[in-house]
Design a protein around this motif. Structure first.
Motif, PDB file in Angstrom:
ATOM      1  N   ALA B  33       0.756  -1.103   0.072  1.00 48.29           N
ATOM      2  CA  ALA B  33      -0.131  -0.068  -0.029  1.00 48.29           C
ATOM      3  C   ALA B  33       0.940   1.377   0.155  1.00 48.29           C
ATOM      4  O   ALA B  33       0.590   2.345  -0.778  1.00 48.29           O
ATOM      5  N   LEU B  34       1.914   1.382   0.867  1.00 46.02           N
ATOM      6  CA  LEU B  34       2.814   2.508   0.704  1.00 46.02           C
ATOM      7  C   LEU B  34       3.466   2.391  -0.580  1.00 46.02           C
ATOM      8  O   LEU B  34       3.659   3.517  -0.819  1.00 46.02           O
ATOM      9  N   ALA B  35       3.995   1.472  -1.160  1.00 46.40           N
ATOM     10  CA  ALA B  35       4.688   1.446  -2.420  1.00 46.40           C
ATOM     11  C   ALA B  35       3.594   2.163  -3.497  1.00 46.40           C
ATOM     12  O   ALA B  35       3.816   2.601  -4.149  1.00 46.40           O
ATOM     13  N   ARG B  39      -1.285   6.989   1.258  1.00 46.00           N
ATOM     14  CA  ARG B  39      -0.792   8.014   2.266  1.00 46.00           C
ATOM     15  C   ARG B  39      -2.066   8.188   3.350  1.00 46.00           C
ATOM     16  O   ARG B  39      -1.643   8.995   4.152  1.00 46.00           O
ATOM     17  N   PHE B  40      -3.066   7.533   3.282  1.00 48.65           N
ATOM     18  CA  PHE B  40      -4.060   7.590   4.376  1.00 48.65           C
ATOM     19  C   PHE B  40      -4.772   6.181   4.512  1.00 48.65           C
ATOM     20  O   PHE B  40      -4.941   5.375   3.515  1.00 48.65           O
ATOM     21  N   ARG B  59       4.925   3.237  10.419  1.00 49.88           N
ATOM     22  CA  ARG B  59       5.729   3.512   9.128  1.00 49.88           C
ATOM     23  C   ARG B  59       5.254   5.227   8.678  1.00 49.88           C
ATOM     24  O   ARG B  59       6.189   6.031   8.124  1.00 49.88           O
ATOM     25  N   ILE B  60       3.813   5.415   8.829  1.00 51.39           N
ATOM     26  CA  ILE B  60       3.305   6.706   8.038  1.00 51.39           C
ATOM     27  C   ILE B  60       4.090   8.031   8.417  1.00 51.39           C
ATOM     28  O   ILE B  60       4.225   8.749   7.762  1.00 51.39           O
ATOM     29  N   PHE B  67      -2.623   8.074   9.550  1.00 47.37           N
ATOM     30  CA  PHE B  67      -3.189   7.038   9.921  1.00 47.37           C
ATOM     31  C   PHE B  67      -4.111   7.453  11.027  1.00 47.37           C
ATOM     32  O   PHE B  67      -3.939   8.144  12.006  1.00 47.37           O
ATOM     33  N   ILE B  68      -5.554   7.087  10.840  1.00 44.38           N
ATOM     34  CA  ILE B  68      -6.479   7.382  12.141  1.00 44.38           C
ATOM     35  C   ILE B  68      -7.021   5.969  12.340  1.00 44.38           C
ATOM     36  O   ILE B  68      -7.388   5.311  11.450  1.00 44.38           O
ATOM     37  N   GLN B  69      -7.226   5.747  13.913  1.00 50.04           N
ATOM     38  CA  GLN B  69      -7.894   4.699  14.435  1.00 50.04           C
ATOM     39  C   GLN B  69      -9.489   5.283  14.724  1.00 50.04           C
ATOM     40  O   GLN B  69      -9.507   6.058  15.454  1.00 50.04           O
ATOM     41  N   MET B  70     -10.618   4.574  13.892  1.00 50.21           N
ATOM     42  CA  MET B  70     -11.678   5.239  14.136  1.00 50.21           C
ATOM     43  C   MET B  70     -12.549   4.496  15.154  1.00 50.21           C
ATOM     44  O   MET B  70     -11.974   3.662  15.563  1.00 50.21           O
ATOM     45  N   GLU B  71     -13.760   4.895  15.538  1.00 49.03           N
ATOM     46  CA  GLU B  71     -14.597   4.355  16.526  1.00 49.03           C
ATOM     47  C   GLU B  71     -15.053   3.030  16.254  1.00 49.03           C
ATOM     48  O   GLU B  71     -15.619   2.260  17.064  1.00 49.03           O
ATOM     49  N   ASP B  72     -15.297   2.776  14.760  1.00 47.99           N
ATOM     50  CA  ASP B  72     -15.861   1.422  14.532  1.00 47.99           C
ATOM     51  C   ASP B  72     -15.454   1.361  13.045  1.00 47.99           C
ATOM     52  O   ASP B  72     -15.024   2.323  12.397  1.00 47.99           O
ATOM     53  N   GLU B  73     -15.895   0.131  12.433  1.00 44.04           N
ATOM     54  CA  GLU B  73     -15.662  -0.103  11.024  1.00 44.04           C
ATOM     55  C   GLU B  73     -16.573   0.708  10.119  1.00 44.04           C
ATOM     56  O   GLU B  73     -16.391   0.889   8.885  1.00 44.04           O
ATOM     57  N   LEU B  74     -17.840   1.006  10.537  1.00 39.17           N
ATOM     58  CA  LEU B  74     -18.599   1.977   9.903  1.00 39.17           C
ATOM     59  C   LEU B  74     -17.997   3.256   9.766  1.00 39.17           C
ATOM     60  O   LEU B  74     -18.033   3.817   8.348  1.00 39.17           O
ATOM     61  N   ALA B  75     -17.274   3.889  10.648  1.00 36.72           N
ATOM     62  CA  ALA B  75     -16.556   5.180  10.320  1.00 36.72           C
ATOM     63  C   ALA B  75     -15.459   4.881   9.585  1.00 36.72           C
ATOM     64  O   ALA B  75     -15.240   5.595   8.708  1.00 36.72           O
ATOM     65  N   ALA B  76     -14.405   3.891   9.752  1.00 31.02           N
ATOM     66  CA  ALA B  76     -13.278   3.807   9.235  1.00 31.02           C
ATOM     67  C   ALA B  76     -13.792   3.334   7.690  1.00 31.02           C
ATOM     68  O   ALA B  76     -12.868   4.153   6.718  1.00 31.02           O
TER      69      ALA B  76
END
Lengths: 293, 393
Positions: B33-35, B39-40, B59-60, B67-76
């Motif tokens: 993904a990085l390659a 970037r998000f 890495r980012i 990178f953001i860890q969201m409150e659930d998969e609906l949000a992510a």
């Protein structure tokens, strides 16, 4: 900059350049207050001389969710309840944007309630305008988390008995840096609040009460939209700085309006930047303005 | 109309960890993904996929991105779509229960033609199932899980090296077709550690975003090029566009009528169907003169390899067809093969999903045998061998 300093001659209303006039007439009912809030929003954009190319409106689903479709800005009509996380991604990918979430009480506090509190906790730099008409109007007037006790709705035919959310208190407790409440009657105050949040960094929340004569007032025998405006006028008490625990709404109680919270707190990006600089020093590479080639 | 065939660009070296590494599939996927220029990432922890975003979070900050860890998969699953419209290349990573929660936004991404990648490191289901054990039970969900009609692209790696290579390919396809791409790993491939060679950035081809070429006022975000894929402007560039999950016209404006619905949905489906033959990737071996062809994908293909070798030792003529692209399904390939063989054998870590596609495509020209397995471990090679022997009779 595309701020309007001099209005084009053919423009008859000062907010017309902010609207996708080819999409008018809109879907809102006569007497509905959503259009009034959009008028205030357009005036706030005009007053603050925002670069309109950098202002984005993100809406969820519902009557207020349709706002995104009528503003002549980059605008996103997303999924039900998820305007805030969409806006979060947009803002983080391009911090130069002013991101405004414009949606209804059901969208933001029921299905999207989790995102509301977490965006406030993170202090993501987005502005939330929540039009509260006490019901789900788009689907025919069902009860929701803001429906006052005893109100009749299509899914509470014998009167609502669930306690309702006090939205300013919720936003305040979760960490919003700006919390205000107005009604569709308070167009000047609402415009001023909108102007203030457009210039304020961090998670801002404005609740605006709106009549829904078709579904809420009619079922509760509260008259026409104009009667509700009269009710707002008579029952509203301006209490700037009131503790948000004291501003809960009832069926026919006084309506406490005003700017309740206006404070400073580092936003998500500042906290991120500070932590990364502390830990990584010059190895930290700040996210560049996004470009996919 | 501009020519839709675009020059690949070199990867941005900032994200390319050139060299020979010893990585598990999850980590290799992150490097891919990085390659690819992601970037998000927005995620929510779930086993056995979390290592992908754990590495991304590490890495980012040194590459430049978010990178953001969201409150659930609906949000992510919608935060990443916001990021794409803000100009980023973005992805999310999950497993079964999270994948179920993301379905609405896979549909929203398909409808709004938002290029992005959803990684699903599959585990045993249904429901919470087997969090740390493998399965391939989400193959149909990847194709059909969101409501309504759309066409899907899904890739299936069978090694950490392929987790790297095919993740880049997944991003390239998402950009080329302006569509979400499903990257369907499984717990074994995700947690298996092997050699992964990452080439220099100038040897990695990146399909650039199909960005608007016309100025504001002349560009429409949903007006297709010749290959039915439209170019997109990002928010903040002065285009003042509208995006909606409602049925919409070329401007992106809602239009609630059957004509617009027909035009839009046909195009969403056809932009991928038209290119299906070219974008389908399979690996074949020993097909010539085979009586039986084993069709497999992901970790099961590595067990099938052993079964094929055992069968050949017994003198059976067995070919191998491995699906790197599962969606769109390589139906033309199966149809052509069916005419020259006796039977297909389709082992998979589910109770029978892709086997039905093989049977459909074979159209009765060859028999089809499934080798179902509920997951939790891989097949025993002998279980596949038994079915190969039965099919060869």
């Amino acid at each position: 900059m595309s701020t309007l300093e001099v209005l084009p001659q053919e423009v008859t209303n000062p907010v017309e350049p902010f609207l996708r006039t080819e999409r008018i007439p809109h879907i809102w009912c006569p007497g509905c207050g959503i259009g009034t809030t959009v008028n205030s929003f357009a005036r706030a954009l005009l007053e603050t001389r925002m670069d309109l190319d950098k202002v984005v409106v993100v809406s969820g689903i519902g009557c207020t969710g349709r706002v995104a479709g009528y503003v002549e800005l980059d605008s996103f009509h997303t999924t039900h309840g998820r305007a805030i996380p969409f806006a979060t991604g947009l803002k983080l990918a391009n911090p130069s944007l002013t991101v405004v979430v414009y949606s209804g009480d059901g969208d933001l506090s029921a299905i999207g309630g989790n995102h509301l509190i977490h965006a406030a906790r993170r202090n993501i730099d987005i502005k939330v305008i929540c039009v509260n008409n006490f019901i789900y109007a788009m689907t025919g007037g069902q009860s929701g988390p803001t429906t006052p006790l005893t109100a009749t709705t299509s899914t509470s035919p014998y009167g609502a008995y669930e306690p309702s959310f006090n939205l300013p208190q919720l936003a305040d407790a979760a960490g919003a840096v700006y919390v205000a409440r107005w009604t569709a009657f308070h167009v000047r105050q609402m415009t001023r609040s909108m102007s203030e949040v457009l210039k304020k960094k961090g998670f801002c929340f404005i609740e605006t009460l709106s009549p829904c004569p078709t579904l809420y007032e009619r079922r509760n025998k509260l008259g026409e939209g104009l009667d509700t405006m009269r009710h707002y006028k008579e029952k509203s008490k301006v209490r700037n700085g009131a503790p948000t625990s004291e501003v809960a709404l009832g069926m026919r109680d006084d309506i406490i309006v005003g700017k309740f919270v206006d404070r400073e707190r580092p936003d998500y990006s500042e906290l991120l930047h500070h932590q990364m600089i502390t830990q990584l020093g010059d190895k930290y590479v700040e996210a560049p303005a996004c470009s996919c080639g | 109309m501009k020519n839709p065939t675009r020059q690949l660009q070199h990867a941005d070296p900032a994200g390319v960890l050139t060299g020979t590494h010893f990585l598990d599939g999850d980590h290799a996927c992150c490097e891919g993904a990085l390659a690819a220029g992601a970037r998000f990432a927005a995620g929510y922890p779930i086993t056995p996929s979390t290592e992908v975003v754990e590495r991304f979070a590490l890495r980012i900050p040194k590459v430049g991105g978010t990178f953001i860890q969201m409150e659930d998969e609906l949000a992510a699953s919608i935060t990443l779509l916001g990021a794409v419209w803000g100009g980023a290349k973005a992805f999310t990573v999950t497993s079964g229960p999270g994948f179920s929660l993301m379905m609405e936004h896979i549909g929203y991404a398909a409808m709004t033609e938002t290029p992005c990648v959803f990684v699903n490191v599959q585990r045993g289901g249904p429901s919470t199932g087997l969090p740390t054990l493998p399965a391939q039970g989400d193959m149909m969900q990847a194709r059909w899980g969101s409501h309504g009609d759309y066409e899907m692209i899904a890739l299936c790696p069978n090694s950490p090296q392929e987790c790297f290579d095919l993740t880049i390919h997944a991003f390239n396809l998402s950009e080329r077709f302006r569509t979400p791409v499903m990257f369907m790993m499984d717990e074994c491939v995700g947690h298996m550690t092997e050699k992964v060679v990452i080439p220099p950035a100038d040897q990695i081809g990146i399909y650039p975003r199909r960005h608007a070429v016309r100025p504001p006022g002349e560009h429409l975000n949903f007006e297709p090029d010749e290959d039915l894929v439209p170019a997109m402007a990002h928010a903040g560039e002065g285009y003042r566009f509208h995006v909606t999950g409602l049925t919409h016209d070329e401007r992106g404006y809602p239009a609630m009528n059957p004509e617009t619905q027909d035009r839009l949905v046909r195009r969403l489906v056809n932009k991928i169907r038209m290119a299906a033959e070219e974008l389908v990737q399979v690996e074949e071996e020993g097909i010539e003169g085979a009586d039986v062809v084993v069709v497999s994908y992901g970790i099961t293909s590595r067990v099938a390899q052993k079964a094929i070798e055992l069968a050949r030792e017994k003198g059976l003529k067995v070919g191998k067809l491995r699906l790197l692209t599962v969606w769109p399904f390589p139906a033309a390939k199966i149809r052509a093969l069916a005419r020259g063989i006796r039977a297909f054998v389709v082992p998979e870590l589910n109770m029978g999903q892709i086997v039905n596609e093989v049977e459909r495509a074979a159209g009765g020209a060859a028999r089809t045998y499934g080798v179902p397995h509920a997951g939790g471990t891989v097949h025993r090679p002998e279980a596949i061998l038994n079915v190969i022997e039965e099919a060869a009779r």
